[in-house]
Design a protein around this motif. Structure first.
Motif, PDB file in Angstrom:
ATOM      1  N   ASN A  89      -3.843   1.808   0.367  1.00  0.00           N
ATOM      2  CA  ASN A  89      -4.573   0.886   1.109  1.00  0.00           C
ATOM      3  C   ASN A  89      -3.215   0.056   1.565  1.00  0.00           C
ATOM      4  OD1 ASN A  89      -6.662   1.807  -0.343  1.00  0.00           O
ATOM      5  ND2 ASN A  89      -5.884  -0.054  -2.118  1.00  0.00           N
ATOM      6  N   SER A 134      -0.625   2.214  -3.270  1.00  0.00           N
ATOM      7  CA  SER A 134      -2.379   2.746  -3.295  1.00  0.00           C
ATOM      8  C   SER A 134      -2.686   3.600  -2.042  1.00  0.00           C
ATOM      9  CB  SER A 134      -2.442   1.435  -3.415  1.00  0.00           C
ATOM     10  OG  SER A 134      -2.455   0.848  -2.964  1.00  0.00           O
ATOM     11  N   GLY A 183       0.728  -0.703   0.303  1.00  0.00           N
ATOM     12  CA  GLY A 183       0.147   0.378   0.168  1.00  0.00           C
ATOM     13  C   GLY A 183       1.224   0.888  -0.062  1.00  0.00           C
ATOM     14  N   ARG A 187     -11.178  -7.343  -3.477  1.00  0.00           N
ATOM     15  CA  ARG A 187     -10.442  -6.932  -1.870  1.00  0.00           C
ATOM     16  C   ARG A 187     -10.345  -7.576  -1.017  1.00  0.00           C
ATOM     17  NH1 ARG A 187     -15.029  -5.284   2.556  1.00  0.00           N
ATOM     18  NH2 ARG A 187     -14.154  -7.096   4.163  1.00  0.00           N
ATOM     19  N   GLY A 247      -7.032   2.813   3.608  1.00  0.00           N
ATOM     20  CA  GLY A 247      -7.463   2.696   2.191  1.00  0.00           C
ATOM     21  C   GLY A 247      -8.483   2.429   1.659  1.00  0.00           C
ATOM     22  N   ASP A 248      -8.598   2.494   0.555  1.00  0.00           N
ATOM     23  CA  ASP A 248     -10.269   2.323  -0.027  1.00  0.00           C
ATOM     24  C   ASP A 248     -10.872   0.350   0.318  1.00  0.00           C
ATOM     25  OD1 ASP A 248      -8.493   0.317  -1.630  1.00  0.00           O
ATOM     26  OD2 ASP A 248      -9.504   1.298  -3.653  1.00  0.00           O
ATOM     27  N   GLY A 249      -9.291   0.232   0.910  1.00  0.00           N
ATOM     28  CA  GLY A 249      -9.753  -1.647   1.405  1.00  0.00           C
ATOM     29  C   GLY A 249      -9.546  -3.079   0.738  1.00  0.00           C
ATOM     30  N   ASN A 250      -9.281  -2.500  -0.977  1.00  0.00           N
ATOM     31  CA  ASN A 250      -8.800  -3.423  -1.376  1.00  0.00           C
ATOM     32  C   ASN A 250      -7.536  -3.922  -1.441  1.00  0.00           C
ATOM     33  OD1 ASN A 250     -12.182  -3.337  -2.294  1.00  0.00           O
ATOM     34  ND2 ASN A 250     -11.173  -1.504  -4.177  1.00  0.00           N
ATOM     35  N   ARG A 293      -7.453  -3.310   7.424  1.00  0.00           N
ATOM     36  CA  ARG A 293      -7.807  -2.449   6.232  1.00  0.00           C
ATOM     37  C   ARG A 293      -7.680  -1.039   6.294  1.00  0.00           C
ATOM     38  NH1 ARG A 293     -10.907  -4.870   2.189  1.00  0.00           N
ATOM     39  NH2 ARG A 293     -12.363  -5.180   5.200  1.00  0.00           N
TER      40      ARG A 293
END
Lengths: 112, 112
Positions: free
Chosen positions: A67, A65, A62, A101, A91-94, A89
């Motif tokens: 993440n 990103s 991450g 995800r 950030g956007d969790g992906n 997780r």
């Protein structure tokens, strides 16, 4: 943990598999590898850092990103040669580079 | 799945890590390695079979203890080089050779 650099080639010389699990949902998100330095950094910073065998370098998940994976719990297995990292997780969790995800999204037919 | 026998020594030649997760509780129970044959046997029989790098042989988990692992779901990761096996624990349900329910029972202090 054991980071056995003198292990035979059939073993992972100086590396241990690190299973990343969502601490809340229990989902297995990905598996990476850690060397001693990546493991120490993960402990010290509280964010998951792997050793990339392809790039031959450390990489903090991450870092580009956003993440990142925040360590909630760390568990060694009975042989001290695998680590389970329970995470939150960010950030956007992906977690997956595909935008999914989790990296484990491909169902394999059981009777193949 | 990809079983790359010609991978560099830094990679797992012809082997993939297999994360074993209890399908009901979500607990991560253990991590083993599979070669192409172990993976095929796991799919065909419905019971988890690993490749032992120490013994250089296939081993079906629980073949002596009776604590076999029945496959519920199989998932490949995005790169097709790691497998997640969701299982039902048979026998006494203790997966670890130490008699513990899971191999991951050693808590590691996060800030070390």
């Amino acid at each position: 943990m054991r980071f056995d650099r003198d292990a035979p080639a059939s073993k992972l010389q100086g590396l241990v598999p690190a299973v990343i699990q969502d601490d809340e949902s229990g989902e297995v998100l990905m598996v990476g590898f850690m060397n001693e330095e990546a493991f120490a950094l993960t402990r010290r910073t509280g964010f998951v850092t792997f050793f990339s065998r392809t790039r031959n370098a450390l990489w903090t998940k991450g870092e580009t990103s956003g993440n990142r994976l925040q360590v909630t719990r760390l568990l060694a297995d009975c042989d001290d040669d695998t680590v389970l990292v329970r995470v939150k997780r960010l950030g956007d969790g992906n977690v997956c580079h595909t935008g999914a995800r989790t990296c484990f999204f491909k169902e394999i037919e059981a009777n193949g």
